[in-house]
Design an enzyme around this catalytic site. Structure first.
Site, PDB file in Angstrom:
ATOM      1  N   SER A   7     -20.157  29.622  51.957  1.00  0.00           N
ATOM      2  CA  SER A   7     -20.969  30.543  51.172  1.00  0.00           C
ATOM      3  C   SER A   7     -21.921  31.326  52.073  1.00  0.00           C
ATOM      4  O   SER A   7     -22.831  30.766  52.685  1.00  0.00           O
ATOM      5  CB  SER A   7     -21.761  29.781  50.113  1.00  0.00           C
ATOM      6  OG  SER A   7     -22.570  30.690  49.406  1.00  0.00           O
ATOM      7  N   HIS A  32     -17.041  32.914  50.575  1.00  0.00           N
ATOM      8  CA  HIS A  32     -17.645  33.002  49.245  1.00  0.00           C
ATOM      9  C   HIS A  32     -18.876  33.912  49.330  1.00  0.00           C
ATOM     10  O   HIS A  32     -19.757  33.701  50.162  1.00  0.00           O
ATOM     11  CB  HIS A  32     -18.039  31.602  48.785  1.00  0.00           C
ATOM     12  CG  HIS A  32     -18.549  31.531  47.383  1.00  0.00           C
ATOM     13  ND1 HIS A  32     -17.722  31.566  46.292  1.00  0.00           N
ATOM     14  CD2 HIS A  32     -19.809  31.423  46.891  1.00  0.00           C
ATOM     15  CE1 HIS A  32     -18.442  31.471  45.185  1.00  0.00           C
ATOM     16  NE2 HIS A  32     -19.723  31.400  45.521  1.00  0.00           N
ATOM     17  N   ASP A  34     -21.969  35.577  47.230  1.00  0.00           N
ATOM     18  CA  ASP A  34     -22.773  35.468  46.011  1.00  0.00           C
ATOM     19  C   ASP A  34     -23.573  36.736  45.775  1.00  0.00           C
ATOM     20  O   ASP A  34     -24.523  37.030  46.498  1.00  0.00           O
ATOM     21  CB  ASP A  34     -23.777  34.312  46.150  1.00  0.00           C
ATOM     22  CG  ASP A  34     -23.110  32.959  46.080  1.00  0.00           C
ATOM     23  OD1 ASP A  34     -22.387  32.712  45.098  1.00  0.00           O
ATOM     24  OD2 ASP A  34     -23.314  32.153  47.005  1.00  0.00           O
ATOM     25  N   MET A  36     -26.218  38.531  43.443  1.00  0.00           N
ATOM     26  CA  MET A  36     -27.233  38.184  42.431  1.00  0.00           C
ATOM     27  C   MET A  36     -28.075  39.402  42.102  1.00  0.00           C
ATOM     28  O   MET A  36     -28.439  40.164  42.998  1.00  0.00           O
ATOM     29  CB  MET A  36     -28.177  37.114  42.986  1.00  0.00           C
ATOM     30  CG  MET A  36     -27.493  35.865  43.453  1.00  0.00           C
ATOM     31  SD  MET A  36     -28.732  34.711  44.057  1.00  0.00           S
ATOM     32  CE  MET A  36     -27.674  33.387  44.627  1.00  0.00           C
ATOM     33  N   HIS A  65     -18.519  36.123  43.918  1.00  0.00           N
ATOM     34  CA  HIS A  65     -19.091  35.421  42.761  1.00  0.00           C
ATOM     35  C   HIS A  65     -20.217  36.286  42.195  1.00  0.00           C
ATOM     36  O   HIS A  65     -21.274  36.419  42.805  1.00  0.00           O
ATOM     37  CB  HIS A  65     -19.619  34.050  43.248  1.00  0.00           C
ATOM     38  CG  HIS A  65     -20.275  33.227  42.188  1.00  0.00           C
ATOM     39  ND1 HIS A  65     -20.985  32.079  42.504  1.00  0.00           N
ATOM     40  CD2 HIS A  65     -20.343  33.356  40.836  1.00  0.00           C
ATOM     41  CE1 HIS A  65     -21.456  31.539  41.377  1.00  0.00           C
ATOM     42  NE2 HIS A  65     -21.098  32.302  40.359  1.00  0.00           N
ATOM     43  N   MET A  67     -23.107  36.836  40.064  1.00  0.00           N
ATOM     44  CA  MET A  67     -24.158  36.226  39.252  1.00  0.00           C
ATOM     45  C   MET A  67     -25.043  37.344  38.730  1.00  0.00           C
ATOM     46  O   MET A  67     -26.217  37.477  39.100  1.00  0.00           O
ATOM     47  CB  MET A  67     -24.942  35.216  40.096  1.00  0.00           C
ATOM     48  CG  MET A  67     -24.190  33.909  40.222  1.00  0.00           C
ATOM     49  SD  MET A  67     -25.002  32.803  41.350  1.00  0.00           S
ATOM     50  CE  MET A  67     -24.316  33.432  42.849  1.00  0.00           C
ATOM     51  N   MET A 136     -19.843  25.634  38.167  1.00  0.00           N
ATOM     52  CA  MET A 136     -21.117  25.513  38.883  1.00  0.00           C
ATOM     53  C   MET A 136     -21.510  24.035  38.858  1.00  0.00           C
ATOM     54  O   MET A 136     -21.565  23.416  37.787  1.00  0.00           O
ATOM     55  CB  MET A 136     -22.219  26.333  38.198  1.00  0.00           C
ATOM     56  CG  MET A 136     -22.144  27.835  38.384  1.00  0.00           C
ATOM     57  SD  MET A 136     -22.081  28.442  40.087  1.00  0.00           S
ATOM     58  CE  MET A 136     -23.467  27.622  40.879  1.00  0.00           C
ATOM     59  N   ASP A 175     -19.031  24.813  43.075  1.00  0.00           N
ATOM     60  CA  ASP A 175     -20.037  25.589  43.809  1.00  0.00           C
ATOM     61  C   ASP A 175     -21.426  25.003  43.573  1.00  0.00           C
ATOM     62  O   ASP A 175     -21.937  25.029  42.452  1.00  0.00           O
ATOM     63  CB  ASP A 175     -19.973  27.043  43.308  1.00  0.00           C
ATOM     64  CG  ASP A 175     -20.880  27.982  44.091  1.00  0.00           C
ATOM     65  OD1 ASP A 175     -21.502  27.543  45.082  1.00  0.00           O
ATOM     66  OD2 ASP A 175     -20.963  29.163  43.695  1.00  0.00           O
TER      67      ASP A 175
HETATM   68  C1  DX5 Z   1     -25.631  29.042  44.150  1.00  0.00           C
HETATM   69  C2  DX5 Z   1     -24.526  29.822  44.802  1.00  0.00           C
HETATM   70  C3  DX5 Z   1     -23.818  29.032  45.861  1.00  0.00           C
HETATM   71  C4  DX5 Z   1     -24.681  28.567  46.996  1.00  0.00           C
HETATM   72  C5  DX5 Z   1     -24.248  27.169  47.316  1.00  0.00           C
HETATM   73  O1  DX5 Z   1     -26.119  29.720  43.055  1.00  0.00           O
HETATM   74  O2  DX5 Z   1     -23.570  30.227  43.842  1.00  0.00           O
HETATM   75  O3  DX5 Z   1     -22.646  29.654  46.306  1.00  0.00           O
HETATM   76  O4  DX5 Z   1     -24.586  29.373  48.142  1.00  0.00           O
HETATM   77  O5  DX5 Z   1     -25.094  26.635  48.280  1.00  0.00           O
HETATM   78  P1  DX5 Z   1     -25.085  25.100  48.691  1.00  0.00           P
HETATM   79  O6  DX5 Z   1     -23.695  24.780  49.174  1.00  0.00           O
HETATM   80  O7  DX5 Z   1     -26.109  25.030  49.762  1.00  0.00           O
HETATM   81  O8  DX5 Z   1     -25.437  24.307  47.462  1.00  0.00           O
HETATM   82 ZN    ZN Z   2     -21.510  30.984  44.440  1.00  0.00          ZN
END
Ligand code: DX5
Ligand code: ZN
Length: 224
Positions: A7, A32, A34, A36, A65, A67, A136, A175
């Site tokens: 990630s 991956h 993210d 947001m 991903h 969010m 999640m 995740d």
């Molecule tokens: C959290 C994200 C993850 C995050 C996971 O909201 O969707 O992808 O980067 O991080 P770790 O592996 O540190 O929990």
């Molecule tokens: Zn994620």
């Protein structure tokens, strides 16, 4: 399919290109990413310009991903930026079936994500639209949180339902909080794509990647 999806949220953005290049040299295939929006989740991460610019140098499979609220607005744009797979949250989609269909129409693999408290029933009529379900295993928004133990049963139950409905090929990605202590638990329960942020980027990356490679190999040999 068994994959590690490091990630990017946990990367050192000062050395982003270098770290992504390192992942590739170490044999990683997925990344991956993210996105947001400060609305669906409290934090804001990064968006189109960043994805577009890392795409120029990277051969990794971009597992994006979303969010964000109204993810349907970004389907075409994310494809143009270089996403290979787009995952939207069921909680953020008023017309989930239509949004998932549009992701495939745009030429990407389609994924749906569920927050920890969202029931599996919310996706039971869209299996035919899916390449992957992202469960999640923490509440979304931040890296470095602890795995929620109640999610193990949810992974097991989803695998059972997908298989019973004839969707053995739909992957389950997990995740949040996936690390040396929890990897076996989720693999044993039926997850096959492991997202890991802190457990990849903190400490010795080479050693971290070796750990995940060994665990994934152990399961891909013996299991699905
Ligand atoms: C959290 C994200 C993850 C995050 C996971 O909201 O969707 O992808 O980067 O991080 P770790 O592996 O540190 O929990
Ligand atoms: Zn994620």
């Amino acid at each position: 399919m068994y994959e590690l999806a490091p990630s990017m949220l946990s990367a050192d953005f000062n050395r982003l290109g270098e770290q992504l290049n390192f992942l590739e040299r170490q044999g990683c295939r997925w990344l991956h990413i993210d996105v947001m929006d400060g609305d669906f989740v409290p934090s804001i991460s990064f968006g189109m310009p960043v994805i577009q610019s890392i795409r120029r140098e990277s051969h990794l499979f971009f597992d994006v991903h979303m969010m964000v609220e109204y993810p349907e607005k970004y389907v075409e744009t994310m494809k143009q930026c270089g996403a290979d797979q787009l995952t939207v949250h069921a909680e953020a989609c008023r017309h989930l079936d239509r949004t998932l269909a549009s992701i495939r129409e745009a030429g990407m693999r389609a994924g749906v994500a569920l927050n920890p408290a969202t029931p599996l029933e919310n996706i039971q009529y869209v299996y035919d639209r899916l390449d992957m379900v992202l469960l999640m295993t923490v509440n979304p928004g931040y890296g470095g949180q602890s795995y929620l133990p109640a999610m193990t049963e949810k992974i097991r139950e989803l695998r059972k339902r997908l298989d019973a409905a004839g969707y053995e090929k739909v992957d389950i990605e997990v995740d949040g909080g996936i690390n040396r202590d929890t990897a076996d638990t989720v693999l044993e329960a039926g997850a096959s794509i492991l997202v890991a942020g802190s457990a990849v980027f903190q400490g010795d990356m080479e050693d971290n990647l070796r750990f995940f490679r060994e665990r994934l190999e152990a399961y891909s040999g013996g299991g699905r």
